[in-house]
Design a protein around this motif. Structure first.
Motif, PDB file in Angstrom:
ATOM      1  N   HIS A  23     -19.775 -38.364 -14.879  1.00 37.86           N
ATOM      2  CA  HIS A  23     -20.304 -39.716 -15.141  1.00 37.86           C
ATOM      3  C   HIS A  23     -19.300 -40.487 -15.990  1.00 37.86           C
ATOM      4  O   HIS A  23     -18.784 -39.954 -16.974  1.00 37.86           O
ATOM      5  CB  HIS A  23     -21.649 -39.616 -15.865  1.00 37.86           C
ATOM      6  N   GLN A  25     -18.686 -44.366 -17.913  1.00 39.92           N
ATOM      7  CA  GLN A  25     -19.382 -45.597 -18.285  1.00 39.92           C
ATOM      8  C   GLN A  25     -18.441 -46.449 -19.137  1.00 39.92           C
ATOM      9  O   GLN A  25     -17.943 -45.993 -20.161  1.00 39.92           O
ATOM     10  CB  GLN A  25     -20.645 -45.233 -19.088  1.00 39.92           C
ATOM     11  N   LYS A  70     -26.471 -39.087 -18.581  1.00 40.80           N
ATOM     12  CA  LYS A  70     -26.051 -40.489 -18.463  1.00 40.80           C
ATOM     13  C   LYS A  70     -25.612 -40.989 -19.836  1.00 40.80           C
ATOM     14  O   LYS A  70     -25.990 -40.417 -20.854  1.00 40.80           O
ATOM     15  CB  LYS A  70     -27.211 -41.365 -17.974  1.00 40.80           C
ATOM     16  N   GLU A  72     -24.637 -44.808 -22.159  1.00 41.94           N
ATOM     17  CA  GLU A  72     -24.671 -46.279 -22.184  1.00 41.94           C
ATOM     18  C   GLU A  72     -24.075 -46.751 -23.506  1.00 41.94           C
ATOM     19  O   GLU A  72     -24.297 -46.123 -24.555  1.00 41.94           O
ATOM     20  CB  GLU A  72     -26.126 -46.742 -22.037  1.00 41.94           C
ATOM     21  N   SER A 366     -16.109 -46.697 -11.922  1.00 41.96           N
ATOM     22  CA  SER A 366     -16.250 -47.875 -12.775  1.00 41.96           C
ATOM     23  C   SER A 366     -14.982 -48.715 -12.675  1.00 41.96           C
ATOM     24  O   SER A 366     -13.883 -48.177 -12.566  1.00 41.96           O
ATOM     25  CB  SER A 366     -16.457 -47.413 -14.215  1.00 41.96           C
TER      26      SER A 366
END
Length: 1442
Positions: A23, A25, A70, A72, A366
């Protein structure tokens, strides 16, 4: 828009880990990237792309929280939230190491003075040293499905159907709210929302969610695959204040991404397509805008096998979206669905040997800062397996230094169009792309591009004025930007951005180019820099403080030589509009600065006006003027007008572009008022894809320009806005005007994604007539193009774009495939597209044929206009002829009628037909007319090449008899016009038809088409057919048959058909030869014989007593003088009594002339010496006689080819038959004459001359040269003389002997006349002809008298024809062999002038008829290369024979 370039880069994680990252971000500015693996959180920096810090969870905590899932970022990048598998939210503080702490520092050599100028300023960007600290975890007691950050809050969705609102800072009791999904009312639109919950949401949770700022709501994908949009009705997010709408008929949603700039929500589906929704502003319902999906046309083997959509990612500027599927692959679309790149096809999916590659599966991706990079985490399931294998090996051996097990991040590099972030470049005709460190331009060399002043002038002084229908395009006409530089090649002009500027101000955010394409400007994080192609130098701020104190906010633009910058000044803390001149140093001292009251978002320039769009949704217009009072160039800026748009614009970030244009819709537009096209008439706003137009309000009382005082010109207010179009990505318009091309220059061009392009075209009344009341002033026409448009060339009717090309390098593969083998190398190529045929077709569909005609006539001078016409016919034909259903109102007849208005109608139709399959021809010709009629039109228009193309169509569509009839017509016309190439093709064509009638394949072209190698066979066949027919028809008076029958080659075994066909062709050739001889066109007869291999001697033998007679010697002599440019002889005034000089003088002159060109050296030397000599003769002749150059060149070059093939036939016959039974026809005594073919052509027997020398030798030589024609004509006449002598046409020999003033020839012929074989009427004709010439010379041409006096004894002998013993042919037999050789020197000598001709010494005029015929177009060049080589071959042949 965005283009992939080069190979992806692989970033290896320096920490050896058994976990694979899954993942990624980015932070809000995209300078930092959080990368998650199962128990590890890493932070990477963007430039340089390095790992800054890694947080590794202890195994005890990992067992408690579960694996990471995840992450953020908080909007200010100070915190990171990580969701774990057991329902925990872990919060990390990101602690910076202060200003001085960096992971990497630049090291400078000793002694170089480097000082910090401003606090916080770094000469080079270095990765900051950060650390991570974990705060208290939050337990949400259910698996977490989605994380979303708001300004102060973090939204978390869990699988128990709750939406949690956490406060980033205060994570106490008051900082946590939970909202149950079942309490949110969902409906199809907001109007019917008050009826309570309408969806059954029991057991359903939010699988994926993203917040949209400009819609102020959340796009959600529910766990049952339904799509929804939840909007808070008040500022706070509470359960009773939320309202949801859902999209009907969709139950397979997988993921979502929102586009804030265009207010779009892209939902991925399990079917593999992406549904893009918008919110209807009136009802609040979700409306499908468009779909993004692979088409079976372009991706036939994968389009339905991609699996569900896995991830959707909008670029930072929201202009493109990247999609990936479960099966892998990346695909890029523009915001409204134009497909740009896909890695599931072509070189991405196949190796060079055709085997299929496995697509790279992607677990997360991304975009990097400004969209220059795409960071991708590939999913490699076999990595685990290899790891375990390696662990076993490591027990035995130490690990290798570079283990392939290191986690890798792939970085794809992109270059993008400047239009994406700086739309003010849309009024220019250049394409400007920028990568992270370089610019790509389409403009070429500065010297080729017109200066801006030219661009304005050529609106009036256009060389294409005049009748556009019939004038050929002028090669020097200045196209709008120098078409050659914009289209000339596929390469870009690449400019590297200055590294000093880039190091401290990366990434580049804006780029702009001026109208001439010579100056660029770029702006990064702070300051800006500009570059000039003239000097090839960058200009940077000399004072770094000034650079670091400003940041460009609204973009850059060029106005004349000034850079216009909308920026924010940090020291004064205010917005400013600045103008810097490109020639002065880049310094605020030279800038003109205007203070602004609000933040600028967009900037644009139109003529001498600057338009700004500000954050308070208002538009400001400024006028810019150059000031002349200061020592250095400056400009003054004055506010003209402010327009508030806040009632129409819900959010300032939605405005994509703002443009001033001269476009208007009102009735004021007529053809009489083009000057109004220069005024700023309207404002175009692209509001989230809706094009909105504000026009000036002219409804009030109007003040005439003259009456208004100069100082207080009040600008008119604007009317309320009108929506022109939806789904608009880019807008192009120009401020130039051109009377000739008003349709194209006053139009508005829109790019609309997958819908292609649209043009808003003005409609003008024709010829100043009153416009129809029912006819609207403008019309919006859509059309599809197959490139992504980046610029429009207005006058040249072209769209410029760019496209991705790929190159495979899979030879590099080793044991493990490197990236270079997995991915092809990507390049970006320039493309262009013609759109004119689309527009004309759309106008014709709408019954606006008159407008289409005006538009086409204004563009008829474009070099590719014929191609445009063909495309229009072709596209309509393909669509209509292949349609399954009958078309109620077919367009093809209209298109055909339209094209007949142009002179290239006939070519267009036939070219289109020949590029279309045969099955569609009937449909085509049903609309445009019968091909037989079109063929006849071509013949009437003298367009023989086009007629020949129609013949191929007739051959396929009609029975052979019809095509033969038309071929005969064309053959005869081509013969008449001397188009020899076409004649040769027609002979081949007629033979092919003949053999086709008997259902046999046509003979192979090698034996039929004269080429440099296969020419002999061709001529052999020709002469055989002639000889066969000759034997059959005319026995003749001399027994010449044996001479002409050659040993029968392959074609004697040929079929009867071929004989009949050859006979048919020969009859036509004979007819043409007869026609030429009747008209005394010897020159054309020679060309005809040489070019087509016509057996001239044999034919003349048969026609000797019919058409090969001379009826009027005087007329024939005059015609020869004219045809061969041979001067009539003149004599000096003083020497009338004794016109011919003494023989001694003659022999001197002759020997001089013969020194270089005697008989033995003629064949060898002439090829080298003849061309220059011939050229000089031409010019001297031209000056001396003042002849029209056109006639002169035509005539002197026309005869150049009239020899080789025919001589060859005569020559072969001589070899085979050893000259048997030759009677009087043999040119026995020609050797003497031929040997001086280039020498003195009036060499006289000394015994015959009884005259004395009366004047100086020099005068005599000059007179001789004055009386002599061009060298080439002399060679040609000698050759013809040889031919007529061989054929026994004695009258013609006399005429040619007279013009050459060769007494030997006359003597020889008169000797022959005594032979009993010569008919009496020939003797009588020669006698009468010579008497007539004598009489004419006495009255009209005294120059001939000396020569006639010279041959007086022979004339006397002829008159008393009883006297003198008859000459026996046998007496000349020994010299007959050499006479042949001498005669065939003609071709040897004549080949050289032809060589000169084909180089075009004077003018490339082809074989033309005499001046009384209309002159031919220059394209038919008379000297095809093959026969030139034949000339050489025959020369060699002759030598060996001797």
């Amino acid at each position: 828009m965005y283009f992939l370039t080069g190979w992806p880069r692989r970033l290896l994680c320096p920490l050896r880990s058994e976990e694979e990252p899954f993942h990624i971000q980015p932070s809000s500015q995209r300078f930092y990237f959080a990368v998650l693996s199962e128990t590890q959180l890493s932070i990477w920096f963007s430039r340089p792309s390095v790992l800054i810090v890694s947080y590794i969870e202890s195994s005890k905590a990992a067992a408690q929280f579960g694996f990471y899932q995840k992450a953020e970022w908080k909007p200010d990048s100070s915190m990171i939230a990580v969701a774990t598998a057991h329902g925990y939210i872990l919060l990390f503080d990101v602690l910076g190491g202060g200003d001085d702490k960096y992971l990497y520092e630049p090291v400078y050599p000793k002694g170089s003075p480097r000082v910090k100028v401003t606090p916080g300023y770094k000469e080079e960007q270095c990765a900051p040293a950060l650390s991570l600290e974990m705060k208290k975890p939050v337990d949400l007691e259910a698996p977490i499905t989605s994380l979303q950050t708001l300004q102060e809050d973090l939204l978390v969705c869990t699988s128990d159907g709750y939406l949690h609102v956490l406060h980033w800072d205060g994570l106490g009791s008051n900082g946590h709210k939970a909202i149950c999904l079942t309490t949110i009312p969902f409906s199809l639109d907001l109007q019917s929302a008050r009826g309570g919950p309408s969806l059954d949401l029991e057991g359903v949770y939010i699988r994926c969610m993203e917040y949209c700022v400009t819609l102020d709501g959340f796009a959600v994908v529910l766990s049952d695959g339904r799509l929804g949009f939840i909007t808070p009705l008040s500022n706070t997010i509470t359960a009773d204040q939320l309202q949801g709408v859902w999209a009907a008929d969709v139950t397979d949603g997988t993921c979502v991404a929102v586009n804030n700039k265009y207010r779009l929500m892209a939902f991925g589906c399990a079917s593999g397509s992406v549904l893009v929704y918008m919110i209807d502003t009136t009802t609040g319902s979700m409306q499908l805008s468009h779909k993004l999906e692979l088409t079976p046309k372009h991706y036939p083997d994968i389009y339905n096998k991609t699996g569900p959509v896995k991830l959707i990612c909008w670029s930072p500027d929201y202009s493109v979206v990247m999609v990936t599927w479960e099966c892998g692959g990346l695909s890029l679309w523009s915001v409204f669905g134009a497909h740009l790149i896909c890695t599931l096809g072509e070189d991405f999916a196949y190796r060079s040997d055709g085997t299929k590659k496995e697509p790279v599966k992607i677990s997360s991706m991304s975009w990097g800062a400004e969209g220059y990079h795409l960071w991708v985490l590939p999913h490699t399931p076999e990595r685990r397996r290899r790891q375990e294998e390696q662990e076993d090996e490591e027990m035995i051996s130490p690990p290798p230094p570079h283990s392939s097990l290191q986690a890798g991040i792939l970085q794809f590099h992109f270059i993008k169009s400047a239009l994406t972030v700086n739309p003010c470049t849309s009024n220019q005709e250049q394409v400007l792309l920028h990568g992270e460190d370089r610019l790509y331009l389409t403009c070429g060399d500065p010297t080729q591009v017109n200066s801006p002043s030219d661009a304005h002038q050529h609106a009036h002084l256009h060389p294409r004025d005049g009748s556009p229908l019939h004038r050929p395009p002028n090669p020097d006409s200045p196209l709008s930007q120098g078409l050659s530089t914009l289209l000339g090649h596929k390469h870009w002009h690449v400019v590297q951005i200055h590294s000093t500027y880039l190091e401290s101000n990366w990434p580049i955010r804006f780029a702009a180019i001026d109208t001439a394409g010579q100056c660029m400007a770029v702006a990064g994080r702070r300051g800006f820099a500009h570059f000039s192609l003239f000097t090839r130098k960058w200009k940077l701020f000399g004072n770094i403080t000034q650079e670091q104190n400003m940041t460009v906010t609204g973009g850059l633009a060029w106005w004349n030589d000034f850079v216009v910058v909308a920026c924010y000044n940090f020291t004064d803390q205010q917005e400013q509009l600045r103008l810097y001149h490109r020639s002065t140093n880049l310094d605020n001292a030279f800038a003109s600065v205007t203070k602004l009251h609000s933040d600028t978002l967009l900037l644009n320039v139109f003529r001498d006006m600057v338009i700004l769009f500000r954050a308070d949704c208002s538009i400001c217009l400024y006028s810019v003027e150059r000031r002349s009072d200061s020592p250095h160039p400056t400009a003054s800026v004055e506010l003209l007008q402010e327009v508030s748009m806040s009632r129409y614009i819900p959010h300032p970030a939605l405005v994509v572009s703002v443009t001033l244009t001269s476009v208007r819709t009102e009735t004021g537009i007529t053809l009489k008022a083009p000057q109004q096209a220069c005024m700023a008439e309207s404002i175009m706003l692209n509001l989230a894809g809706q094009l909105i137009m504000l026009q000036r309000d002219r409804s009030g009382p109007q003040v005439r320009e003259k009456e208004a005082p100069a100082n207080n010109k009040k600008l008119l207010p604007f009317c309320p806005p009108v929506v022109l179009a939806q789904c608009v990505e880019n807008v192009w318009t120009t401020c130039r005007s051109n009377r000739k091309k008003r349709h194209l220059l006053e139009a508005l061009w829109l790019s609309c994604g997958e819908a292609g392009m649209k043009v808003w075209l003005p409609l003008f009344p024709r010829d100043h007539r009153k416009p129809h009341t029912f006819l609207s002033r403008r019309i919006m026409l859509p059309f599809h193009i197959n490139i992504y448009p980046l610029a429009v060339l207005f006058e040249d009717a072209l769209v410029l774009g760019a496209t991705n090309e790929t190159v495979l390098y899979d030879g590099l593969q080793g044991s493990s495939e490197p990236l270079e083998a997995l991915f092809p190398f990507c390049t970006v190529e320039r493309t262009s597209h013609i759109y004119l045929h689309h527009i004309m077709r759309q106008l014709l569909v709408r019954n606006l044929g008159e407008q289409a005609l005006m538009l086409a006539q204004s563009c008829a001078s474009l070099p590719y206009f014929p191609h445009v016409m063909e495309l229009m016919v072709h596209v309509v034909l393909e669509e209509e002829a292949t349609s399954r259903e009958p078309i109620p109102d077919p367009l093809l007849p209209t298109v055909a009628k339209f094209i007949t208005e142009f002179p290239l109608f006939l070519q267009t139709i036939v070219h289109c037909a020949r590029k279309t399959e045969y099955a569609l021809w009937n449909y085509l010709f049903a609309a445009v007319g019968n091909p037989k009629d079109l063929f006849e039109e071509c013949l009437m228009a003298q367009d023989l090449d086009t007629a020949a193309s129609y013949l191929i169509i007739l051959q396929n569509m009609e029975v052979p008899a019809v095509s033969r009839q038309h071929a005969t017509l064309l053959f005869n016309t081509a013969l008449e016009q001397g188009k020899w190439d076409l004649c040769r093709h027609m002979i081949r064509f007629l033979k092919a038809i003949g053999s086709g009638e008997m259902e046999t394949p046509p003979p192979t072209p090698t034996t039929q088409e004269p080429s440099s190698t296969g020419g002999f066979e061709f001529f052999r066949n020709r002469s055989i057919s002639l000889s066969q027919s000759a034997d059959a028809i005319t026995p003749g008076k001399f027994n010449l048959q044996k001479t002409f029958s050659m040993p029968s080659g392959p074609s004697v075994k040929g079929r009867d058909v071929e004989c009949a066909e050859n006979m048919y062709i020969d009859m036509m050739l004979w007819r043409h030869a007869r026609h030429l001889l009747e008209q005394v066109r010897l020159r054309d007869l020679g060309c005809f014989s040489a070019q087509l291999g016509f057996e001239l001697i044999g034919w003349l033998c048969r026609e000797r007593n019919r058409v090969a007679r001379v009826d009027d010697f005087v007329l024939a002599l005059k015609r020869l003088h004219k045809d061969f440019l041979w001067p009539f002889p003149v004599i000096p005034v003083g020497s009338l009594s004794s016109p011919l000089k003494n023989g001694r003088c003659r022999s001197v002159l002759s020997t001089r002339l013969l020194k270089s060109q005697s008989a033995d050296s003629l064949l060898n030397s002439d090829m080298d010496t003849a061309p220059p000599q011939a050229a000089q003769t031409n010019h001297a002749w031209l000056d001396g006689l003042g002849q029209r150059p056109k006639d002169m060149d035509t005539a002197s070059s026309a005869h150049s080819n009239q020899h080789s093939p025919q001589t060859h036939n005569a020559f072969l016959s001589l070899l085979t038959n050893k000259v048997e039974e030759y009677s009087v026809g043999s040119a026995t005594d020609l050797t003497e004459t031929s040997s001086v073919v280039d020498g003195d052509w009036t060499m006289v027997d000394e015994n015959a001359s009884t005259l004395s020398l009366s004047q100086a030798e020099l005068e005599h030589i000059s007179m001789e040269l004055a009386n002599k024609g061009p060298h080439k004509s002399q060679v040609q006449l000698r050759y013809l003389l040889h031919v007529f002598m061989e054929a026994g046409c004695l009258e013609w020999c006399i005429v040619i002997g007279l013009i050459l003033r060769d007494a030997n020839v006359i003597r020889q012929v008169i000797g022959f006349l005594d032979s009993p074989e010569v008919p009496r009427e020939t003797v009588q004709s020669v006698r009468n002809g010579l008497l007539a010439v004598d009489e004419w010379a006495s009255t009209d041409c005294l120059g001939y008298k000396p020569f006639l006096n010279l041959i007086q004894p022979h004339l006397q002998q002829l008159l008393d024809s009883a006297a003198g013993e008859p000459v026996q042919p046998e007496a000349f037999q020994p010299s007959s062999q050499s006479s042949k050789l001498g005669g065939s020197e003609g071709p040897g000598g004549a080949a050289a002038p032809r060589a000169e001709d084909s180089r075009g010494v004077t003018a490339p005029l082809g074989l033309a008829l005499p001046a009384l015929e209309p002159p031919r177009p220059p394209s038919e060049d008379c000297a095809p290369e093959p026969s030139e080589e034949q000339g050489d071959e025959e020369g060699a042949y002759d030598c060996t024979l001797s």
